[in-house]
Design a protein around this motif. Sequence first.
Motif, mmCIF file in Angstrom:
data_model
loop_
_atom_site.group_PDB
_atom_site.id
_atom_site.type_symbol
_atom_site.label_atom_id
_atom_site.label_comp_id
_atom_site.label_asym_id
_atom_site.label_seq_id
_atom_site.Cartn_x
_atom_site.Cartn_y
_atom_site.Cartn_z
ATOM 1 N N ARG A 39 -42.882 49.821 70.034
ATOM 2 C CA ARG A 39 -41.713 49.629 70.893
ATOM 3 C C ARG A 39 -40.527 49.015 70.130
ATOM 4 O O ARG A 39 -39.407 49.532 70.229
ATOM 5 N N PRO A 40 -40.692 47.934 69.347
ATOM 6 C CA PRO A 40 -39.534 47.372 68.637
ATOM 7 C C PRO A 40 -38.911 48.361 67.640
ATOM 8 O O PRO A 40 -37.697 48.355 67.437
ATOM 9 N N PHE A 41 -39.718 49.206 67.046
ATOM 10 C CA PHE A 41 -39.210 50.204 66.097
ATOM 11 C C PHE A 41 -38.355 51.238 66.822
ATOM 12 O O PHE A 41 -37.259 51.584 66.376
ATOM 13 N N ALA A 42 -38.862 51.734 67.958
ATOM 14 C CA ALA A 42 -38.118 52.726 68.743
ATOM 15 C C ALA A 42 -36.827 52.119 69.290
ATOM 16 O O ALA A 42 -35.773 52.773 69.269
ATOM 17 N N GLU A 43 -36.892 50.876 69.753
ATOM 18 C CA GLU A 43 -35.692 50.215 70.276
ATOM 19 C C GLU A 43 -34.642 50.030 69.190
ATOM 20 O O GLU A 43 -33.448 50.175 69.446
ATOM 21 N N ALA A 44 -35.080 49.723 67.973
ATOM 22 C CA ALA A 44 -34.132 49.534 66.868
ATOM 23 C C ALA A 44 -33.434 50.834 66.499
ATOM 24 O O ALA A 44 -32.322 50.823 65.974
ATOM 25 N N LEU A 45 -34.056 51.956 66.768
ATOM 26 C CA LEU A 45 -33.495 53.262 66.426
ATOM 27 C C LEU A 45 -32.729 53.891 67.597
ATOM 28 O O LEU A 45 -32.024 54.886 67.416
ATOM 29 N N ALA A 46 -32.821 53.294 68.772
ATOM 30 C CA ALA A 46 -32.269 53.899 69.989
ATOM 31 C C ALA A 46 -30.775 54.208 69.896
ATOM 32 O O ALA A 46 -30.325 55.213 70.433
ATOM 33 N N ALA A 47 -30.006 53.379 69.213
ATOM 34 C CA ALA A 47 -28.551 53.575 69.158
ATOM 35 C C ALA A 47 -28.118 54.557 68.069
ATOM 36 O O ALA A 47 -26.939 54.905 67.996
ATOM 37 N N PHE A 48 -29.045 55.029 67.264
ATOM 38 C CA PHE A 48 -28.675 55.944 66.178
ATOM 39 C C PHE A 48 -28.134 57.254 66.730
ATOM 40 O O PHE A 48 -28.694 57.839 67.656
#
Length: 189
Positions: A141-150
């Motif tokens: 989840r933290p990895f996906a959230e960190a990439l969400a704004a890309f």
Amino acid sequence: MRLFVAVIPPSAALAELARAADPLRGLPHADRLRWTDSATWHFTLAFLGEVDEELLPELAERLARAAHRHPPHPIRLAGGGRFGDRTLWAGAEGELETLRGLARSAGAAARRAGVAVDESRPFHAHLTLARSSGRTRVNLRPFAEALAAFGGTPWTVRRLELVRSHPPRSGQPGERPRYETVRAWELGP
């Protein structure tokens, strides 16, 4: 030979994604993931598995027809997500319905050529960035959230590619398969 049908983004789009994904390797437990190499990133439209070489001529002919039935279309690499805590991926935006149609046509072409197609999962436009190993689960989840704004620069899907996967041979931990484009076709008439 082990084959799949894919769309491979241009190197500039892959480089943008690589720059966005690089900081993810510094997150807690990132060292417990198996990260994919950006040189292998692609959208799998149809996974064919082992295919008898005798089927290649008809498969190529049918894939060529499928490619010519779909127009070039704009998309961009964007956002991220996860399949549970197994797979971390980057997504896409744009004319995804055209890409889904291309995936359906690629699968149908392969079936008509006598190739069994893995249809266990519906097509979901994504590039796999990392995987948890079978015995070591990581909360993605933290990895996906960190990439969400890309959001990458838009580019045009212009080619359909038949790709061969060469499995690792050395037996060394961490070795990855090597991909080779066998044939490619331009989209559109």
